[in-house]
Design an enzyme around this catalytic site. Structure first.
Site, PDB file in Angstrom:
ATOM      1  N   LYS A  44     -73.596-115.367  83.444  1.00  0.00           N
ATOM      2  CA  LYS A  44     -74.070-115.319  82.058  1.00  0.00           C
ATOM      3  C   LYS A  44     -73.036-114.600  81.207  1.00  0.00           C
ATOM      4  O   LYS A  44     -72.912-113.384  81.257  1.00  0.00           O
ATOM      5  CB  LYS A  44     -75.415-114.605  81.966  1.00  0.00           C
ATOM      6  CG  LYS A  44     -75.927-114.513  80.528  1.00  0.00           C
ATOM      7  CD  LYS A  44     -77.221-113.749  80.451  1.00  0.00           C
ATOM      8  CE  LYS A  44     -77.638-113.593  78.996  1.00  0.00           C
ATOM      9  NZ  LYS A  44     -76.701-112.739  78.233  1.00  0.00           N
ATOM     10  N   ASP A  98     -60.771-106.553  87.098  1.00  0.00           N
ATOM     11  CA  ASP A  98     -59.554-106.852  86.343  1.00  0.00           C
ATOM     12  C   ASP A  98     -58.659-105.633  86.188  1.00  0.00           C
ATOM     13  O   ASP A  98     -57.428-105.756  86.155  1.00  0.00           O
ATOM     14  CB  ASP A  98     -59.913-107.395  84.958  1.00  0.00           C
ATOM     15  CG  ASP A  98     -60.308-108.859  84.997  1.00  0.00           C
ATOM     16  OD1 ASP A  98     -60.356-109.429  86.115  1.00  0.00           O
ATOM     17  OD2 ASP A  98     -60.580-109.433  83.930  1.00  0.00           O
ATOM     18  N   SER A 110     -75.109-110.710  83.460  1.00  0.00           N
ATOM     19  CA  SER A 110     -75.022-110.082  82.158  1.00  0.00           C
ATOM     20  C   SER A 110     -74.244-108.774  82.209  1.00  0.00           C
ATOM     21  O   SER A 110     -73.052-108.759  82.516  1.00  0.00           O
ATOM     22  CB  SER A 110     -76.453-109.912  81.642  1.00  0.00           C
ATOM     23  OG  SER A 110     -76.517-109.335  80.397  1.00  0.00           O
TER      24      SER A 110
END
Length: 461
Positions: free
Chosen positions: A334, A320, A309
């Site tokens: 998730k 990223d 989460s």
């Protein structure tokens, strides 16, 4: 209308309070709008809907009249509502007034109980993780343990809420947990003394000249805890830190705004996360603002299958945006967002309202975040007898709307990670939380920080 949301890992609860990430109206503290009207699209015509409602009424009346014992109407209705929600996906559910209050207490970071985050698996209570410095941690409760009995009474047949209620109690009272643990032929019995649990979301210490920060959950104190930890480490080191290790292992997630804030603590620019809802007007995007509190110092993030989460939002953003190296094993996976919507009677429902995407457009739903350096915590590849990741659960949301490709390999990392082994050598000591030298993943993370600091120093000369 914008839905402002938080995150939640499965049906996770803390003993003594519902655990879990949330969104919605948790008073003005979160600045969230709740109780807003929601329009639902209909499948089929109104006649079919009325026939189904009539069927529900028939079943309701038959249970009231003929069930072996009298049942309260409220219990029947709450069970029906919860069944409707839990049938959608693993993270939507109903909370009665008590469970809703407990969840609010949890996100404030203080509650009464044992200090265990738990979920329900195959009729038993599974320990997601013991919370640091609590009765559960001190007694030796471990992530993955199955609680099969409480004070000698089986938990089978109990709802997760009922089991959590039994683990609650006044401070200084005792409870005996019967635990089934992998690798043990016989059940273990642990007697714990309940305490008021004060959650310290972030803890920090020096590992030589590397700052180590462990973030256990994303409650209201997560961002302030990270900032305090970094300042503490800078002071303790006299300003001579090589870099930082951020430990998100077994962190089940938390508040979305805290995930964004913690990511922003380590970033100067770039996207952090975006969400896409059923209605395009409810989709959102968050971008970093200038002000990396570590001033660009080398950063390694530890993740494992218990990182879920909000933890995955932070890990995905830092990966990223090329801000950190991720080390460990693939995360839980998730990639959905839940909104907590208050209901009449002071209860609430957790409803999955959006999917989230990393800055590169990845949906990690069911896939998880793959680390840049895969490092196992032990040599043993023991079989697991409970689901480990989102993809193992029932009624899992599909992965749609984004790229499913993993993060692109970074050529600049190859010289740094090529010498990192993917598992401990023969004879590595068994992990002991009180002895950091036995934590193989942490030790490799420290080596990575050293290597990154040396590379940075050479490039600046």
């Amino acid at each position: 209308m914008k839905l402002r949301t938080g995150l939640l890992l499965g049906a996770a609860f803390a003993a003594g309070v519902s655990a879990g990430p949330l969104s919605g109206l948790l008073a003005r503290d979160f600045g969230l709008r709740l109780g807003v009207p929601i329009a639902f699209a209909q499948d089929g015509d109104n006649g079919e809907t009325y026939r189904l409602l009539s069927l529900f009424g028939d079943v309701f009346e038959r249970v009231r009249a003929d069930y072996v014992e009298p049942v309260k109407d409220r219990d029947l209705m709450e069970n029906a509502i919860n069944g409707m929600l839990t049938g959608l996906d693993p993270h939507s559910s109903y909370m009665n007034a008590k469970a809703f209050r407990d969840m609010q207490v949890q996100t404030r970071g203080e509650f009464g109980g044992l200090g265990i985050e738990v979920s329900q698996e195959n009729g038993f209570i599974k320990v997601v993780t013991p919370i640091d410095d609590t009765p559960a941690a001190h007694a030796g409760v471990k992530a993955g343990d199955l609680i099969v009995a409480l004070d000698g009474l089986s938990v089978q047949g109990l709802s997760l809420n009922d089991a959590v209620d039994r683990m609650r109690g006044p401070p200084n009272s005792k409870i005996t947990l019967t635990i089934k643990r992998e690798g043990n032929d016989k059940p273990l019995e642990l007697t714990l003394q309940r305490e008021v649990i004060h959650i310290q979301a972030a803890r920090a210490r020096l590992e030589g000249d590397v700052g180590y920060i462990r973030l256990t959950q994303f409650n209201e104190q997560a961002d302030s805890g990270i900032r305090s930890a970094v300042q503490k480490l800078k002071q303790q080191s006299g300003g001579h830190l090589k870099g930082y290790v951020l430990d998100l292992r077994n962190n089940p997630g938390g508040l979305l705004d805290q995930a964004v804030a913690v990511s922003n603590d380590f970033l100067d620019k770039g996207e952090i996360v975006s969400t896409r809802a059923r209605h395009s007007d409810d989709s959102q995007r968050w971008d970093a603002k200038p002000g990396d509190i570590t001033e660009g110092a080398p950063l390694v993030v530890l993740i494992n299958n218990g990182s879920a989460s909000a933890s995955e939002i932070v890990a995905g953003a830092l990966q990223d945006d090329r801000r950190a190296i991720l080390l460990g094993v693939r995360s839980f996976g998730k990639g959905s967002v839940q909104t907590v919507i208050p209901l009449p009677g002071n209860g609430a429902m957790r409803l999955t309202t959006a999917r989230y995407y990393t800055p590169s457009g990845r949906s990690i739903q069911g896939l998880g975040i793959s680390p840049d350096a895969v490092v196992q915590e032990s040599r043993a590849d023991e079989p697991k007898f409970v689901p480990e990741r989102e993809a193992d659960l029932n009624h899992v949301l599909t992965n749609t709307g984004g790229t499913q490709a993993p993060a692109q390999p970074r050529a600049d990392l190859l010289p740094i990670v090529k010498d990192i082994p993917n598992k401990p050598p023969e004879g590595w000591p068994a992990f002991d939380a009180a002895k950091p030298a036995t934590d193989f993943q942490l030790q490799q993370a420290i080596k990575l920080v050293d290597a990154m600091a040396a590379t940075k120093r050479v490039s600046s000369e």
